[in-house]
Design a protein around this motif. Structure first.
Motif, PDB file in Angstrom:
ATOM      1  N   THR A  33       0.886  -1.257  -0.200  1.00 25.08           N
ATOM      2  CA  THR A  33       0.131  -0.097   0.056  1.00 25.08           C
ATOM      3  C   THR A  33       0.792   1.180  -0.055  1.00 25.08           C
ATOM      4  OG1 THR A  33      -1.849  -1.177   1.256  1.00 25.08           O
ATOM      5  CG2 THR A  33      -1.762   1.109   1.306  1.00 25.08           C
ATOM      6  N   THR A  34       2.057   1.442   0.621  1.00 26.38           N
ATOM      7  CA  THR A  34       2.860   2.541   0.689  1.00 26.38           C
ATOM      8  C   THR A  34       3.482   2.664  -0.193  1.00 26.38           C
ATOM      9  OG1 THR A  34       2.694   2.109   3.229  1.00 26.38           O
ATOM     10  CG2 THR A  34       4.725   3.528   2.331  1.00 26.38           C
ATOM     11  N   PHE A  35       4.242   1.652  -1.128  1.00 28.34           N
ATOM     12  CA  PHE A  35       5.431   1.712  -2.010  1.00 28.34           C
ATOM     13  C   PHE A  35       4.885   1.204  -3.372  1.00 28.34           C
ATOM     14  CE2 PHE A  35       7.479   1.808   1.887  1.00 28.34           C
ATOM     15  CZ  PHE A  35       8.446   2.775   1.913  1.00 28.34           C
ATOM     16  N   ILE A  36       4.041   0.126  -3.474  1.00 33.92           N
ATOM     17  CA  ILE A  36       3.900  -0.235  -4.752  1.00 33.92           C
ATOM     18  C   ILE A  36       2.499   0.094  -5.407  1.00 33.92           C
ATOM     19  CG2 ILE A  36       3.723  -2.362  -5.935  1.00 33.92           C
ATOM     20  CD1 ILE A  36       6.381  -1.807  -4.607  1.00 33.92           C
ATOM     21  N   GLU A  37       1.451   0.249  -4.528  1.00 31.32           N
ATOM     22  CA  GLU A  37       0.326   0.291  -5.329  1.00 31.32           C
ATOM     23  C   GLU A  37       0.157   1.453  -5.958  1.00 31.32           C
ATOM     24  OE1 GLU A  37      -4.273   0.508  -3.478  1.00 31.32           O
ATOM     25  OE2 GLU A  37      -2.877   0.950  -2.403  1.00 31.32           O
ATOM     26  N   GLN A  38       0.749   2.632  -5.724  1.00 32.88           N
ATOM     27  CA  GLN A  38       1.019   3.968  -6.499  1.00 32.88           C
ATOM     28  C   GLN A  38       1.316   3.577  -8.060  1.00 32.88           C
ATOM     29  OE1 GLN A  38       3.743   6.773  -5.089  1.00 32.88           O
ATOM     30  NE2 GLN A  38       4.157   5.113  -3.546  1.00 32.88           N
ATOM     31  N   LYS A  39       2.203   2.423  -8.193  1.00 37.46           N
ATOM     32  CA  LYS A  39       2.793   2.337  -9.362  1.00 37.46           C
ATOM     33  C   LYS A  39       1.887   1.299 -10.286  1.00 37.46           C
ATOM     34  CE  LYS A  39       6.756   4.315  -8.157  1.00 37.46           C
ATOM     35  NZ  LYS A  39       7.416   5.453  -8.907  1.00 37.46           N
ATOM     36  N   LEU A  40       0.963   0.913  -9.771  1.00 39.61           N
ATOM     37  CA  LEU A  40       0.134  -0.216 -10.632  1.00 39.61           C
ATOM     38  C   LEU A  40      -1.448   0.432 -10.719  1.00 39.61           C
ATOM     39  CD1 LEU A  40       0.877  -3.384  -8.594  1.00 39.61           C
ATOM     40  CD2 LEU A  40       2.013  -2.408 -10.396  1.00 39.61           C
ATOM     41  N   ASN A  41      -1.930  -0.233 -11.640  1.00 37.01           N
ATOM     42  CA  ASN A  41      -3.286   0.127 -12.285  1.00 37.01           C
ATOM     43  C   ASN A  41      -4.403  -1.071 -11.957  1.00 37.01           C
ATOM     44  OD1 ASN A  41      -5.867   0.973 -13.451  1.00 37.01           O
ATOM     45  ND2 ASN A  41      -4.795   2.160 -14.899  1.00 37.01           N
TER      46      ASN A  41
ATOM     47  N   TYR B 168      -3.450  -5.895 -10.527  1.00 35.54           N
ATOM     48  CA  TYR B 168      -3.469  -6.223  -8.939  1.00 35.54           C
ATOM     49  C   TYR B 168      -4.915  -6.560  -8.694  1.00 35.54           C
ATOM     50  CZ  TYR B 168      -4.376  -2.121  -6.563  1.00 35.54           C
ATOM     51  OH  TYR B 168      -4.906  -0.627  -6.172  1.00 35.54           O
ATOM     52  N   SER B 169      -5.361  -7.151  -7.793  1.00 32.00           N
ATOM     53  CA  SER B 169      -6.725  -7.512  -7.303  1.00 32.00           C
ATOM     54  C   SER B 169      -6.592  -7.765  -5.879  1.00 32.00           C
ATOM     55  CB  SER B 169      -7.276  -8.671  -8.050  1.00 32.00           C
ATOM     56  OG  SER B 169      -6.965  -9.689  -7.942  1.00 32.00           O
ATOM     57  N   VAL B 170      -7.824  -7.678  -5.058  1.00 34.04           N
ATOM     58  CA  VAL B 170      -8.033  -7.945  -3.721  1.00 34.04           C
ATOM     59  C   VAL B 170      -9.020  -9.263  -3.804  1.00 34.04           C
ATOM     60  CG1 VAL B 170      -8.599  -7.322  -1.357  1.00 34.04           C
ATOM     61  CG2 VAL B 170      -7.423  -5.764  -2.570  1.00 34.04           C
ATOM     62  N   LEU B 171      -8.415 -10.196  -3.127  1.00 33.33           N
ATOM     63  CA  LEU B 171      -9.188 -11.498  -3.099  1.00 33.33           C
ATOM     64  C   LEU B 171     -10.314 -11.565  -1.975  1.00 33.33           C
ATOM     65  CD1 LEU B 171      -6.518 -14.129  -3.959  1.00 33.33           C
ATOM     66  CD2 LEU B 171      -7.798 -13.062  -5.591  1.00 33.33           C
TER      67      LEU B 171
ATOM     68  N   GLY C 286      -9.058 -11.109   1.466  1.00 28.35           N
ATOM     69  CA  GLY C 286      -8.079 -10.080   1.775  1.00 28.35           C
ATOM     70  C   GLY C 286      -6.851 -10.150   1.262  1.00 28.35           C
ATOM     71  N   VAL C 287      -6.449 -11.442   0.624  1.00 35.00           N
ATOM     72  CA  VAL C 287      -5.271 -11.410   0.069  1.00 35.00           C
ATOM     73  C   VAL C 287      -4.871 -10.509  -1.290  1.00 35.00           C
ATOM     74  CG1 VAL C 287      -3.620 -12.892  -1.169  1.00 35.00           C
ATOM     75  CG2 VAL C 287      -5.078 -13.892   1.063  1.00 35.00           C
ATOM     76  N   ILE C 288      -4.108  -9.707  -1.405  1.00 34.59           N
ATOM     77  CA  ILE C 288      -3.648  -8.840  -2.538  1.00 34.59           C
ATOM     78  C   ILE C 288      -3.029  -9.677  -3.374  1.00 34.59           C
ATOM     79  CG2 ILE C 288      -2.564  -6.871  -3.196  1.00 34.59           C
ATOM     80  CD1 ILE C 288      -2.847  -5.872  -0.426  1.00 34.59           C
ATOM     81  N   ALA C 289      -3.561  -9.839  -4.762  1.00 33.23           N
ATOM     82  CA  ALA C 289      -2.879 -10.700  -5.640  1.00 33.23           C
ATOM     83  C   ALA C 289      -2.395  -9.693  -6.732  1.00 33.23           C
ATOM     84  CB  ALA C 289      -3.876 -11.737  -6.391  1.00 33.23           C
ATOM     85  N   ILE C 290      -0.999  -9.628  -7.239  1.00 34.42           N
ATOM     86  CA  ILE C 290      -0.426  -9.049  -8.062  1.00 34.42           C
ATOM     87  C   ILE C 290       0.333  -9.869  -9.078  1.00 34.42           C
ATOM     88  CG2 ILE C 290       1.152  -7.090  -8.157  1.00 34.42           C
ATOM     89  CD1 ILE C 290       1.548  -7.240  -5.140  1.00 34.42           C
ATOM     90  N   LYS C 291       0.129  -9.391 -10.377  1.00 31.00           N
ATOM     91  CA  LYS C 291       0.652 -10.042 -11.559  1.00 31.00           C
ATOM     92  C   LYS C 291       1.982  -9.788 -11.353  1.00 31.00           C
ATOM     93  CE  LYS C 291      -2.715  -9.729 -14.953  1.00 31.00           C
ATOM     94  NZ  LYS C 291      -3.428  -9.070 -16.329  1.00 31.00           N
ATOM     95  N   SER C 292       2.809 -11.012 -11.635  1.00 28.49           N
ATOM     96  CA  SER C 292       4.378 -10.668 -11.726  1.00 28.49           C
ATOM     97  C   SER C 292       5.065  -9.729 -12.483  1.00 28.49           C
ATOM     98  CB  SER C 292       4.957 -12.018 -11.749  1.00 28.49           C
ATOM     99  OG  SER C 292       4.801 -12.460 -13.002  1.00 28.49           O
ATOM    100  N   THR C 293       4.358  -9.674 -13.740  1.00 29.31           N
ATOM    101  CA  THR C 293       4.861  -8.777 -14.725  1.00 29.31           C
ATOM    102  C   THR C 293       4.588  -7.199 -14.236  1.00 29.31           C
ATOM    103  OG1 THR C 293       2.704  -8.946 -16.112  1.00 29.31           O
ATOM    104  CG2 THR C 293       4.542 -10.167 -16.650  1.00 29.31           C
ATOM    105  N   ALA C 294       3.373  -7.035 -13.907  1.00 27.56           N
ATOM    106  CA  ALA C 294       3.173  -5.616 -13.232  1.00 27.56           C
ATOM    107  C   ALA C 294       4.038  -5.122 -12.269  1.00 27.56           C
ATOM    108  CB  ALA C 294       1.771  -5.582 -12.793  1.00 27.56           C
ATOM    109  N   PHE C 295       4.161  -6.192 -11.192  1.00 26.30           N
ATOM    110  CA  PHE C 295       4.800  -5.989 -10.074  1.00 26.30           C
ATOM    111  C   PHE C 295       6.615  -5.606 -10.513  1.00 26.30           C
ATOM    112  CE2 PHE C 295       8.241  -7.016  -6.808  1.00 26.30           C
ATOM    113  CZ  PHE C 295       7.735  -6.285  -5.796  1.00 26.30           C
ATOM    114  N   LYS C 296       7.115  -6.397 -11.747  1.00 26.39           N
ATOM    115  CA  LYS C 296       8.329  -6.148 -12.122  1.00 26.39           C
ATOM    116  C   LYS C 296       8.363  -4.589 -12.529  1.00 26.39           C
ATOM    117  CE  LYS C 296      12.125  -7.992 -14.694  1.00 26.39           C
ATOM    118  NZ  LYS C 296      12.519  -6.747 -15.056  1.00 26.39           N
ATOM    119  N   LYS C 297       7.518  -4.238 -13.164  1.00 29.83           N
ATOM    120  CA  LYS C 297       7.743  -2.855 -13.678  1.00 29.83           C
ATOM    121  C   LYS C 297       7.816  -1.892 -12.371  1.00 29.83           C
ATOM    122  CE  LYS C 297       5.018  -3.588 -18.118  1.00 29.83           C
ATOM    123  NZ  LYS C 297       3.651  -2.944 -18.792  1.00 29.83           N
TER     124      LYS C 297
END
Length: 435
Positions: free
Chosen positions: A203-211, A217-220, A223-234
């Motif tokens: 929430t502090t560092f990564i979310e602002q970089k994703l769409n 990413y999505s919230v299951l 409550g688990v946050i699921a992030i695509k590995s390709t999106a996280f890498k960017k």
């Protein structure tokens, strides 16, 4: 000092320590060397370090100047091949010239440096020569690279490199390493952040970089946050790329090289070159050219005496102490020879059980592999510093117990000499079940 014939006789004693079966070039008898050298030193003869361009195979006397030059072949790391290479290639113009033409192993080179072989050539002390050599080795092992990558950054972080200007970027780097190992689902190629600390970091560092709308990413439901590995890498690259860009600047390259090279140098020093230059001299040559390691001990506090000042016989001898560096043992006679700061080499006689108790190695055995691990080596190992309690009888110091409030003491292993002259001493061997 005596006349020339006396000097020649003293030198013959020193040479005898290394010349037995000379043709076979057997290992030098360091106990004999220590005894012979301490005798000539006590008589006023100076023993010089073996300069790489001038030292000879054997000990060489200089009667006129009351000196003996240490033998090149008696240095602990000098074998036949190295000795012949040195003699064939010299004279050497510099340390680098020596390295280029002789190409010694690191073990050989460290031994030569500790023995002071390059002091004269380099115009430095052993420690100064060591610094020059290790810098050369560090530059050879860690050359400047065309491009630094995340692998090099990982190395820097392992070495505790943490500049404040890259605080957030370094946290993201470490975050990815953690979730790669603990929060990654290979089947869906997603990071599943189930831990609260990971979710807060996201929430502090990564979310602002994703769409989220684009499915980065999505919230299951749980409550688990699921992030695509390709999106996280960017997102990761947007942070860590700043550090990589810095490392590929001239300043960044210098920072990397200085850090990894210094770590390499420190590792060699900690493993192979700890202690004083006096320690190095004894380790490689079994004598002290400089001060004895125990010179500054508070002798009065420990009742440490000069053996030569004790009467050879006495009706009522009193228990006193000797302290010195172990130079050799005689298992048949239960004797250990120690090189003391003031008395030279003294033979210490112990009764059978005591000799075995302090001379044995104490080991543990792994019940599965049956591998032995030494937990307490022999206290009579060459180079150890010990304190022994007893009394003089003729030319030998006989170990006898000294009763104290802590129990009866016979031998103590000296671990350290403190600045105030006190000693850190161990009087008890390691306790291992069944030992």
């Amino acid at each position: 000092m005596g006349d020339a014939s006396d000097d020649e006789e003293e030198n013959e004693e020193v040479e005898d320590a290394v010349s037995d079966k000379k043709e076979k070039r057997v290992a030098p008898n360091y106990g004999k060397i220590a005894k012979a050298i301490s005798d000539v030193q006590l008589s006023g003869v100076q023993v010089e370090l073996p300069a790489i361009n001038n030292a000879q195979v054997d000990f060489v006397p200089d009667v006129k100047n009351q000196k003996i030059y240490y033998s090149l072949q008696a240095i602990s790391t000098v074998g036949v091949d190295l000795l012949e290479k040195i003699l064939t290639e010299r004279p050497f113009a510099s340390l680098q010239d020596f390295l280029d033409r002789v190409q010694p192993t690191q073990t050989q080179m460290l031994g030569l440096i500790k023995a002071g072989c390059f002091n004269q050539l380099c115009g430095k002390t052993q420690r100064g020569v060591l610094a020059e050599y290790l810098q050369h080795e560090a530059e050879k092992n860690f050359p400047r690279k065309d491009k630094l990558t995340a692998v090099n950054l990982k190395k820097l972080i392992e070495l505790k490199w943490a500049p404040p200007e890259f605080r957030d970027e370094l946290r993201v780097f470490k975050f990815k390493r953690y979730i790669d190992a603990n929060q990654y689902d290979a089947s869906t190629k997603r990071y599943l952040l189930s831990e609260e600390t990971c979710q807060k970091f996201f929430t502090t560092f990564i979310e602002q970089k994703l769409n989220c709308a684009k499915g980065d990413y999505s919230v299951l439901p749980e409550g688990v946050i699921a992030i695509k590995s390709t999106a996280f890498k960017k997102a990761y690259d947007s942070y860590v790329g700043k550090i990589i860009d810095f490392l590929n600047t001239p300043k960044g390259q210098d920072t990397y090289l200085e850090t990894v090279r210094q770590d390499y140098i420190n590792g060699i020093i900690d493993k192979y070159c700890y202690g004083s230059e006096s320690r190095w001299e004894f380790e490689t040559m079994s004598f002290y050219h400089g001060d004895h390691e125990l010179k500054n001990v508070n002798n009065a506090y420990y009742n440490i005496v000069n053996f030569n000042d004790l009467p050879e016989t006495s009706e009522k001898p009193t228990t006193c102490a000797l302290a010195g560096t172990v130079v050799g043992t005689n298992n048949m006679r239960h004797m250990v020879s120690i090189l003391t700061p003031r008395s030279g080499v003294v033979d210490v006689k112990l009764f059978g059980d005591a000799y075995v108790r302090y001379n044995k190695k104490i080991s543990t055995v792994d019940p599965d592999t049956k591998k032995k691990t030494v937990v307490d080596d022999s206290w009579f190992k060459r180079g150890n510093k010990i304190i022994v309690y007893g009394m003089r009888k003729e030319n030998t110091f006989h170990c006898r117990g000294l009763k104290t409030e802590y129990g009866t003491r016979y031998v103590g292993l000296i671990k350290n000499v403190n600045h105030d002259g006190t000693l850190d001493i161990s009087y008890k061997r390691a306790s291992v079940k069944g030992a």
